[in-house]
Enzyme design. Sequence first.
Site, PDB file in Angstrom:
ATOM      1  N   CYS A   1       0.849  -1.155  -0.292  1.00  0.00           N
ATOM      2  CA  CYS A   1      -0.169  -0.111  -0.065  1.00  0.00           C
ATOM      3  C   CYS A   1       0.986   1.115  -0.050  1.00  0.00           C
ATOM      4  O   CYS A   1       0.205   2.297  -0.672  1.00  0.00           O
ATOM      5  CB  CYS A   1      -0.863  -0.182   1.259  1.00  0.00           C
TER       6      CYS A   1
HETATM    7  N1  CO8 Z   1     -21.302  -9.691   1.331  1.00  0.00           N
HETATM    8  C1  CO8 Z   1     -22.071  -9.685   2.466  1.00  0.00           C
HETATM    9  N2  CO8 Z   1     -21.669  -9.930   3.633  1.00  0.00           N
HETATM   10  C2  CO8 Z   1     -20.341 -10.250   3.639  1.00  0.00           C
HETATM   11  C3  CO8 Z   1     -19.449  -9.809   2.713  1.00  0.00           C
HETATM   12  C4  CO8 Z   1     -19.822  -9.593   1.329  1.00  0.00           C
HETATM   13  N3  CO8 Z   1     -19.226  -9.464   0.314  1.00  0.00           N
HETATM   14  N4  CO8 Z   1     -18.021 -10.021   3.070  1.00  0.00           N
HETATM   15  C5  CO8 Z   1     -18.232 -10.077   4.385  1.00  0.00           C
HETATM   16  N5  CO8 Z   1     -19.474 -10.248   4.648  1.00  0.00           N
HETATM   17  C6  CO8 Z   1     -20.043 -10.477   6.037  1.00  0.00           C
HETATM   18  C7  CO8 Z   1     -19.068 -11.119   7.041  1.00  0.00           C
HETATM   19  O1  CO8 Z   1     -19.186 -12.477   6.984  1.00  0.00           O
HETATM   20  C8  CO8 Z   1     -19.528 -10.749   8.392  1.00  0.00           C
HETATM   21  O2  CO8 Z   1     -20.477 -11.412   8.704  1.00  0.00           O
HETATM   22  P1  CO8 Z   1     -20.905 -12.328  10.160  1.00  0.00           P
HETATM   23  O3  CO8 Z   1     -21.148 -10.812  11.059  1.00  0.00           O
HETATM   24  O4  CO8 Z   1     -21.891 -12.935  10.158  1.00  0.00           O
HETATM   25  O5  CO8 Z   1     -19.588 -12.676  10.667  1.00  0.00           O
HETATM   26  C9  CO8 Z   1     -20.020  -9.467   8.314  1.00  0.00           C
HETATM   27  O6  CO8 Z   1     -20.301  -9.284   6.768  1.00  0.00           O
HETATM   28  C10 CO8 Z   1     -19.181  -8.189   8.564  1.00  0.00           C
HETATM   29  O7  CO8 Z   1     -17.895  -8.634   8.033  1.00  0.00           O
HETATM   30  P2  CO8 Z   1     -16.658  -7.771   8.386  1.00  0.00           P
HETATM   31  O8  CO8 Z   1     -16.369  -7.847   9.664  1.00  0.00           O
HETATM   32  O9  CO8 Z   1     -15.452  -8.460   7.672  1.00  0.00           O
HETATM   33  O10 CO8 Z   1     -16.920  -6.456   7.874  1.00  0.00           O
HETATM   34  P3  CO8 Z   1     -16.313  -4.936   8.136  1.00  0.00           P
HETATM   35  O11 CO8 Z   1     -17.467  -3.946   8.414  1.00  0.00           O
HETATM   36  O12 CO8 Z   1     -15.006  -5.117   8.883  1.00  0.00           O
HETATM   37  O13 CO8 Z   1     -15.648  -4.499   6.595  1.00  0.00           O
HETATM   38  C11 CO8 Z   1     -13.736  -4.382   5.181  1.00  0.00           C
HETATM   39  C12 CO8 Z   1     -14.964  -5.318   5.740  1.00  0.00           C
HETATM   40  C13 CO8 Z   1     -14.275  -3.497   4.181  1.00  0.00           C
HETATM   41  C14 CO8 Z   1     -12.798  -5.243   4.575  1.00  0.00           C
HETATM   42  C15 CO8 Z   1     -13.174  -3.719   6.516  1.00  0.00           C
HETATM   43  O14 CO8 Z   1     -12.726  -4.384   7.300  1.00  0.00           O
HETATM   44  C16 CO8 Z   1     -11.743  -2.819   5.854  1.00  0.00           C
HETATM   45  O15 CO8 Z   1     -11.865  -2.379   4.991  1.00  0.00           O
HETATM   46  N6  CO8 Z   1     -10.771  -2.930   6.667  1.00  0.00           N
HETATM   47  C17 CO8 Z   1      -9.800  -2.244   6.229  1.00  0.00           C
HETATM   48  C18 CO8 Z   1      -9.007  -2.888   5.153  1.00  0.00           C
HETATM   49  C19 CO8 Z   1      -7.716  -2.445   4.523  1.00  0.00           C
HETATM   50  O16 CO8 Z   1      -7.454  -1.406   4.627  1.00  0.00           O
HETATM   51  N7  CO8 Z   1      -6.970  -3.262   4.147  1.00  0.00           N
HETATM   52  C20 CO8 Z   1      -5.579  -2.957   3.684  1.00  0.00           C
HETATM   53  C21 CO8 Z   1      -5.709  -3.362   2.332  1.00  0.00           C
HETATM   54  S1  CO8 Z   1      -4.238  -3.537   1.801  1.00  0.00           S
HETATM   55  C22 CO8 Z   1      -3.769  -2.563   0.827  1.00  0.00           C
HETATM   56  O17 CO8 Z   1      -4.365  -1.592   0.447  1.00  0.00           O
HETATM   57  C23 CO8 Z   1      -2.652  -2.941  -0.475  1.00  0.00           C
HETATM   58  C24 CO8 Z   1      -2.528  -4.419  -0.330  1.00  0.00           C
HETATM   59  C25 CO8 Z   1      -1.491  -4.771  -1.366  1.00  0.00           C
HETATM   60  C26 CO8 Z   1      -2.619  -4.943  -2.781  1.00  0.00           C
HETATM   61  C27 CO8 Z   1      -3.137  -6.265  -3.082  1.00  0.00           C
HETATM   62  C28 CO8 Z   1      -3.626  -6.509  -4.553  1.00  0.00           C
HETATM   63  C29 CO8 Z   1      -4.498  -7.676  -4.681  1.00  0.00           C
END
Ligand code: CO8
Length: 378
Positions: A161
Amino acid sequence: MPNSASTSVVISGSGLWTPEYIVTNDELVAAYNAWAGEYNTRHAAAIRAGEREPKAMSSAEFIEKASGIKQRHVYIKDGILDPARMRPRIPERPETALSDQAEMAIHAAREAMETAGKTAADIDAVIVSCAYTQRAYPAIAIEVQNALGIDGFGFDMLVACSAATFSLHRAYEMVAAGTARCVLTINPELTSPQINYCDRDSHFIFGDVATATIIERADNCRASHSYEILSTRAKTKFSSNVRSNFGYVSRASDVDPFGPDKLFHQNGRRVFKEVCPMAISHLQDHLARHNLATTDIRRWWIHQANLSMNLLISGKLLGRKATFDEVPVVLDRYANTASAGSLIAFYLYQQDLEPGDMGVICSFGAGYSIGSLVVKKQ
Ligand code: CO8
């Protein structure tokens, strides 16, 4: 690192290349749900016997609410939405042809050079910095250097990132140290081949894009407007909460080189909780070093991974809800483009700034890594 060079160092040009293909949340979810439905039918007996977990369905409503993402651009759309494939179809090119990533990089590089009023002869170094390069060697940067007719040297850098901000840091240091007059940094973020489109937790997160920046000595700058880099700051702290195990050792480990752990995977909740406070204190400390208050910053071009993350970070920094004008958002259209997000925001939302206005470019995420630059419009 504050600048101690005899001349100041400026960002004098930037470029953005946006792939023409768009995948909407609805399209992505329809493909995933078709794939998941087929998986559940195929494994119905094992699921009934409790030997396998059924695949849960994805939802476009969840994606937009949880991330702020509405769509993403992709380099090649073909294959991604095919439930029988679930990955882009990018034909291999012969070794005599330009590689995909070099081609992406050159589109953005040409625009950055044009806005800075630079030709190949003016550039001393090329850095290609992104989350993945499509091969180990020869460096994509050297291929780009050759295609653009640039003398000097080039190298690739990987910092997930923070690849874009860390490459700006290296360029700034080279110019400040006098080892280069003018550096071209490029971030061809070809993320789609590394996305697990069969994982509902992460299938929606990323998009493809390329950004490019020209960094040079202020006394060399001919651009109509530029940004002096007042200082840079970097921080890393090891975490496996965002990880991809893809690599050449898999061949010797006798494992599937494309298994789920070899693709992007994360503990998104942990990342959110751990990275936000790191980014906030990092930026507060960076500004404090210049005796600047957050209210002195006209614009924040910050990493584009998740809208709630940006609202939380900017809200804590400003002590109130930030406006779009202060903290522009591009992830609704571009999704998370690995390291390029803050530079897409910089490219799209800077023309209206007045001379003397200050801004912050900042990335945060995998590594963990945080990179920031304080800049001042000239
Ligand atoms: N549809 C419906 N429901 C879903 C989905 C979906 N697609 N996905 C998850 N759910 C469900 C989960 O299973 C969960 O269900 P339950 O409560 O029953 O367990 C519920 O929804 C809530 O899930 P989460 O707790 O996972 O949801 P969040 O509110 O935390 O949101 C995010 C998920 C959007 C992923 C959030 O946590 C987030 O954005 N976090 C930060 C992520 C971040 O910044 N990551 C860094 C990324 S790294 C980067 O930027 C570069 C890396 C290198 C590049 C790679 C290229 C490929």
